[in-house]
Design an enzyme around this catalytic site. Structure first.
Site, PDB file in Angstrom:
ATOM      1  N   HIS A   1       0.634  -1.217   0.159  1.00  0.00           N
ATOM      2  CA  HIS A   1      -0.046   0.015  -0.009  1.00  0.00           C
ATOM      3  C   HIS A   1       0.891   1.429   0.052  1.00  0.00           C
ATOM      4  CE1 HIS A   1      -3.103  -2.847   0.958  1.00  0.00           C
ATOM      5  NE2 HIS A   1      -2.855  -3.084   2.327  1.00  0.00           N
TER       6      HIS A   1
ATOM      7  N   ASP B   1       3.581  -8.781   1.016  1.00  0.00           N
ATOM      8  CA  ASP B   1       4.102  -9.594   2.049  1.00  0.00           C
ATOM      9  C   ASP B   1       3.527 -10.477   2.497  1.00  0.00           C
ATOM     10  OD1 ASP B   1       2.019  -7.759   3.167  1.00  0.00           O
ATOM     11  OD2 ASP B   1       3.180  -6.679   4.572  1.00  0.00           O
TER      12      ASP B   1
END
Length: 483
Positions: free
Chosen positions: A80, A235
């Site tokens: 993000h 991730d």
């Protein structure tokens, strides 16, 4: 040989592996986070490149012969973040990170549009990338006007390694610019936030080659000139690859800085209203869904700073397993919350403190509150149709036996603690590199050996259910109190 690079919020980790997935060497570097204003969270991308140079230098010093055999490199990274570049690929401002909440108003504005949830499959959360750019357009218009490319954090390292502007679909899915079902950038979502398709990096699948390592990098660190960089993964998608969570019915719970329950899906089945994230997986034609809470071990670290004791010491004073729910309720909304509330303004609370309560009761309350927040995510995931019968338990918080036993009973799901060994996003990045170099998915994305299964304590189930019901009732009251 294969190399995995995992760019986290607090540091970077390199994992050098052979073609059987066995660890050959590792290196790491630490970063700090800057918080110039309340709700702001930033890092400068130069620190990531410096960390990568330093860790590659360590591997060159210790494992030069193995580094010289690297065939492919995989990337994993924090999601993000907004890395904004000018026409010369110069960074225009520090990266606005995933846990930055300054763009809550912009997120709500974009989320209210008719197509945002339908196309992206998600609520537009303040932590996502698109509202960060909307915030820049309002508050930093001169910088916004100079933006030529927007990169996600790990992809700035790809740019350094290859000179290519590219990202993988699992990371792109968390921007609010991606058609997650169609696995393409959405012109409509880009336009809704004032962006253009030419400002986006090229999309690749996580196991797809994205570029060749630049000759100057190969020469500096002793990498072969034929080394490639694959798409890699966000991730959590990479962590799912590292734990073999790639097929329907496979799921894990992570007690890291944030808390995550992730379930692999064979089909695209979004339900934005639940607050669950529905993202592309790092492998083609697969997706995953996850509930995310913003503070898991971070909540224990907060208590650690408050009382002046190391988190491990606080956790170590608890018994092996709980005998009862904590009498104190802790709502772990230290920086707002994602699943299921989508509330950047809500804040944490401790309810029911008594003069007789000591530090140990506070630690138990914090762990319980994190567990209840994760149960919110579990209930939301099940509401989308995800099948979750067992959970692989990963992350630093799983070192606490008390926490794992409490969590199993709170969730009423058996938790599988993996055997000692490499696990997580760096391993997932290695595995994606291996698949990109021709290894089979089923032979590579294997589940870890289970060291221990922790079953729910049936004698505590009713008590935890009652305490969880009280916890659920507190949110609207806390919301009303701080509004």
């Amino acid at each position: 040989m294969y190399l995995g690079i995992d760019l986290g919020t607090s540091g970077l980790r390199l994992l050098l592996s052979d073609d059987a997935g066995r660890t050959v060497d590792t290196a790491s570097a630490d970063f700090s986070v800057q918080n110039p204003h309340q709700g702001w969270s930033e890092q400068h991308p130069d620190a990531w490149v410096d960390g990568l140079r330093a860790t590659l230098g360590v591997l060159k010093h210790r494992s030069a012969a193995d580094l010289a055999k690297v065939r492919a490199i995989g990337l994993s990274g924090q999601m993000h973040g907004a890395v904004v570049l000018d026409a010369d690929d110069r960074v225009l401002r520090p990266c606005i990170l995933w846990n930055d909440t300054r763009s809550a108003a912009e997120a709500a504005e974009m989320d209210a549009s008719a197509d945002a949830r339908r196309i992206s499959g998600n609520i537009v959360f303040p932590g996502f990338t698109a509202p960060k750019l909307m915030w820049m357009a309002k508050h930093e218009p001169d910088l916004f006007a100079r933006i030529t490319k927007v990169m996600l954090p790990k992809d700035y390292l790809r740019l350094f390694l290859t000179g290519q502007h590219a990202t993988d679909l699992s990371d792109a899915a968390g921007t609010a610019w991606c058609d997650v079902g169609g696995r393409v950038w959405s012109d409509d979502l880009l336009a809704a936030s004032g962006m253009r398709a030419d400002q986006m990096p090229r999309l690749v699948e996580g196991s797809e080659p994205s570029g060749q390592v630049r000759a100057s990098i190969c020469e500096e660190f002793g990498l072969p000139k034929t080394a490639i960089v694959v798409g890699g993964g966000a991730d959590n998608a990479a962590a799912a690859c590292g734990s073999g969570c790639v097929q329907e019915g496979q799921a894990f719970v992570s007690l890291g800085t944030s808390g995550v329950i992730l379930a692999a899906r064979d089909r695209y089945a979004p339900d934005p209203a639940t607050g669950v994230h529905t993202f592309c997986h790092a492998l083609p034609d697969r997706w995953y869904q996850m509930g995310v809470i913003l503070a898991a071990t971070d909540a224990l670290n907060w208590l650690s700073r408050l009382v002046g004791k190391e988190a491990a010491d606080l956790a170590g004073r608890l018994p092996m397993r709980p005998e009862r729910p904590s009498a104190v309720q802790f709502l772990p909304y230290l920086s707002g919350e994602r699943t299921p509330h989508n509330d950047a303004e809500i804040r944490a609370a401790l309810i029911g403190l008594d003069i007789a309560h000591d530090r140990t009761e506070m630690v138990a309350a914090v762990m319980q509150g994190v567990g209840f927040a994760l149960r919110d995510s579990l209930e939301a995931l099940r509401g989308t149709g995800a099948r979750i019968d067992t959970l692989l338990a990963v992350g630093g918080g799983t070192q606490s036996n008390y926490w794992l036993h409490a969590l199993a009973s709170i969730l009423n799901v058996p938790l599988q603690r993996p055997a000692e060994g490499e696990l997580g996003a760096a391993l997932g990045a290695v595995r994606l590199a291996m698949v990109g170099d021709g290894h089979g998915v089923s032979d590579t994305m294997i589940r870890p050996e289970v060291q221990q299964t922790i079953d729910p304590d049936s004698t505590l189930s009713a008590a935890y259910d009652a305490s969880y019901a009280q916890y659920r009732a507190l949110y609207p009251n806390i919301k009303a109190a701080i509004s």
